[in-house]
Design a protein around this motif. Structure first.
Motif, PDB file in Angstrom:
ATOM      1  N   SER A   4     -34.625  54.190 -28.960  1.00 20.40           N
ATOM      2  CA  SER A   4     -33.435  54.656 -28.238  1.00 20.40           C
ATOM      3  C   SER A   4     -32.958  53.622 -27.226  1.00 20.40           C
ATOM      4  O   SER A   4     -31.746  53.382 -27.095  1.00 20.40           O
ATOM      5  N   ALA A   5     -33.877  52.994 -26.521  1.00 18.21           N
ATOM      6  CA  ALA A   5     -33.504  51.970 -25.540  1.00 18.21           C
ATOM      7  C   ALA A   5     -32.890  50.760 -26.225  1.00 18.21           C
ATOM      8  O   ALA A   5     -31.852  50.248 -25.790  1.00 18.21           O
ATOM      9  N   VAL A   6     -33.491  50.314 -27.327  1.00 18.65           N
ATOM     10  CA  VAL A   6     -32.948  49.168 -28.058  1.00 18.65           C
ATOM     11  C   VAL A   6     -31.573  49.505 -28.631  1.00 18.65           C
ATOM     12  O   VAL A   6     -30.639  48.697 -28.558  1.00 18.65           O
ATOM     13  N   MET A   7     -31.435  50.718 -29.148  1.00 24.15           N
ATOM     14  CA  MET A   7     -30.144  51.132 -29.703  1.00 24.15           C
ATOM     15  C   MET A   7     -29.063  51.159 -28.620  1.00 24.15           C
ATOM     16  O   MET A   7     -27.935  50.710 -28.851  1.00 24.15           O
ATOM     17  N   SER A   8     -29.412  51.647 -27.441  1.00 22.23           N
ATOM     18  CA  SER A   8     -28.411  51.695 -26.368  1.00 22.23           C
ATOM     19  C   SER A   8     -28.007  50.284 -25.927  1.00 22.23           C
ATOM     20  O   SER A   8     -26.847  50.042 -25.607  1.00 22.23           O
ATOM     21  N   TRP A   9     -28.961  49.339 -25.929  1.00 16.24           N
ATOM     22  CA  TRP A   9     -28.624  47.954 -25.594  1.00 16.24           C
ATOM     23  C   TRP A   9     -27.701  47.351 -26.644  1.00 16.24           C
ATOM     24  O   TRP A   9     -26.739  46.649 -26.316  1.00 16.24           O
ATOM     25  N   LEU A  10     -28.001  47.592 -27.914  1.00 17.27           N
ATOM     26  CA  LEU A  10     -27.180  47.041 -28.992  1.00 17.27           C
ATOM     27  C   LEU A  10     -25.768  47.610 -28.976  1.00 17.27           C
ATOM     28  O   LEU A  10     -24.802  46.900 -29.248  1.00 17.27           O
ATOM     29  N   VAL A  11     -25.624  48.881 -28.638  1.00 20.35           N
ATOM     30  CA  VAL A  11     -24.300  49.487 -28.539  1.00 20.35           C
ATOM     31  C   VAL A  11     -23.564  48.917 -27.327  1.00 20.35           C
ATOM     32  O   VAL A  11     -22.372  48.595 -27.403  1.00 20.35           O
ATOM     33  N   ALA A  12     -24.255  48.765 -26.195  1.00 20.44           N
ATOM     34  CA  ALA A  12     -23.621  48.249 -24.986  1.00 20.44           C
ATOM     35  C   ALA A  12     -23.165  46.804 -25.153  1.00 20.44           C
ATOM     36  O   ALA A  12     -22.155  46.396 -24.579  1.00 20.44           O
ATOM     37  N   ARG A  27     -34.244  60.564 -14.621  1.00 21.09           N
ATOM     38  CA  ARG A  27     -33.030  59.920 -14.101  1.00 21.09           C
ATOM     39  C   ARG A  27     -32.551  60.585 -12.815  1.00 21.09           C
ATOM     40  O   ARG A  27     -31.961  59.923 -11.957  1.00 21.09           O
ATOM     41  N   ARG A  28     -32.767  61.891 -12.687  1.00 19.14           N
ATOM     42  CA  ARG A  28     -32.362  62.583 -11.464  1.00 19.14           C
ATOM     43  C   ARG A  28     -33.188  62.144 -10.264  1.00 19.14           C
ATOM     44  O   ARG A  28     -32.699  62.130  -9.145  1.00 19.14           O
ATOM     45  N   VAL A  29     -34.450  61.811 -10.493  1.00 22.42           N
ATOM     46  CA  VAL A  29     -35.354  61.435  -9.408  1.00 22.42           C
ATOM     47  C   VAL A  29     -35.201  59.962  -9.034  1.00 22.42           C
ATOM     48  O   VAL A  29     -35.222  59.611  -7.856  1.00 22.42           O
ATOM     49  N   LEU A  30     -35.025  59.091 -10.020  1.00 19.46           N
ATOM     50  CA  LEU A  30     -34.918  57.656  -9.759  1.00 19.46           C
ATOM     51  C   LEU A  30     -33.595  57.319  -9.072  1.00 19.46           C
ATOM     52  O   LEU A  30     -32.571  57.947  -9.351  1.00 19.46           O
ATOM     53  N   PRO A  31     -33.611  56.317  -8.194  1.00 18.64           N
ATOM     54  CA  PRO A  31     -32.351  55.886  -7.574  1.00 18.64           C
ATOM     55  C   PRO A  31     -31.446  55.200  -8.597  1.00 18.64           C
ATOM     56  O   PRO A  31     -31.922  54.619  -9.579  1.00 18.64           O
ATOM     57  N   ASP A  32     -30.150  55.264  -8.356  1.00 21.04           N
ATOM     58  CA  ASP A  32     -29.188  54.639  -9.250  1.00 21.04           C
ATOM     59  C   ASP A  32     -29.196  53.125  -9.027  1.00 21.04           C
ATOM     60  O   ASP A  32     -28.929  52.643  -7.932  1.00 21.04           O
ATOM     61  N   LEU A  33     -29.491  52.387 -10.078  1.00 20.24           N
ATOM     62  CA  LEU A  33     -29.547  50.925  -9.999  1.00 20.24           C
ATOM     63  C   LEU A  33     -28.401  50.280 -10.754  1.00 20.24           C
ATOM     64  O   LEU A  33     -28.500  49.131 -11.181  1.00 20.24           O
ATOM     65  N   GLY A  34     -27.324  51.018 -10.938  1.00 22.65           N
ATOM     66  CA  GLY A  34     -26.172  50.480 -11.656  1.00 22.65           C
ATOM     67  C   GLY A  34     -26.418  50.497 -13.149  1.00 22.65           C
ATOM     68  O   GLY A  34     -26.797  51.520 -13.713  1.00 22.65           O
ATOM     69  N   PRO A  35     -26.250  49.357 -13.807  1.00 26.88           N
ATOM     70  CA  PRO A  35     -26.397  49.336 -15.270  1.00 26.88           C
ATOM     71  C   PRO A  35     -27.857  49.346 -15.743  1.00 26.88           C
ATOM     72  O   PRO A  35     -28.104  49.500 -16.930  1.00 26.88           O
ATOM     73  N   VAL A  36     -28.804  49.213 -14.839  1.00 29.17           N
ATOM     74  CA  VAL A  36     -30.219  49.169 -15.217  1.00 29.17           C
ATOM     75  C   VAL A  36     -30.779  50.591 -15.203  1.00 29.17           C
ATOM     76  O   VAL A  36     -30.713  51.290 -14.200  1.00 29.17           O
ATOM     77  N   ASP A  37     -31.340  51.012 -16.325  1.00 21.14           N
ATOM     78  CA  ASP A  37     -31.938  52.342 -16.437  1.00 21.14           C
ATOM     79  C   ASP A  37     -33.446  52.185 -16.604  1.00 21.14           C
ATOM     80  O   ASP A  37     -33.927  51.706 -17.630  1.00 21.14           O
TER      81      ASP A  37
END
Length: 129
Positions: free
Chosen positions: A56-64, A94-104
């Protein structure tokens, strides 16, 4: 018997099974026959989910990066499947982690949690078997 990255503690060896899992009569108890395969199946399910998170992470990178196009029906179906399978576990992180912009970082945190669960299960299985 080797199954890739499945911890060896989840499998019964012939020597360890007769020592740790034997009852007074020298045979196996009914729980030993059930617990070993149960922990193995749970561990394999965790390992499979681990690979789905990476896909899923690799797929999201390839789409982005516009390497693959989601207007292709097959690519869309794979991406939708991976999103539906991984998002329920990633959303609370994701709700607990701080927002780091484009980095998930949520997939990394979930992978660390899954590795921790595998270690706990291996320790429980080793103590029970």
């Amino acid at each position: 018997m080797s199954c890739g990255s499945v911890p060896r503690a989840l499998f019964l060896s012939a020597k360890g099974a007769t020592q740790a899992g034997s009852n007074e009569k020298g045979g196996f108890s009914k729980m030993d026959v059930i617990i070993g395969p149960l922990f193995t199946v749970i561990n394999l399910a965790i390992q499979f989910y681990f690979y789905l998170i990476i896909a899923s992470a690799v797929m999201s990178w390839l789409v982005a990066l516009n390497v693959i196009n989601t207007s292709n029906r097959f690519v869309y179906m794979i991406g939708d499947f991976l999103y539906r399978v991984t998002e329920p576990a990633l959303r609370p992180i994701r709700r607990v982690l701080p927002d780091l912009g484009p980095v998930d970082l949520s997939p990394i945190v979930l992978i660390l949690i899954l590795i921790f669960l595998q270690m706990v299960l291996a320790n429980i299985a080793a103590s029970l078997i």
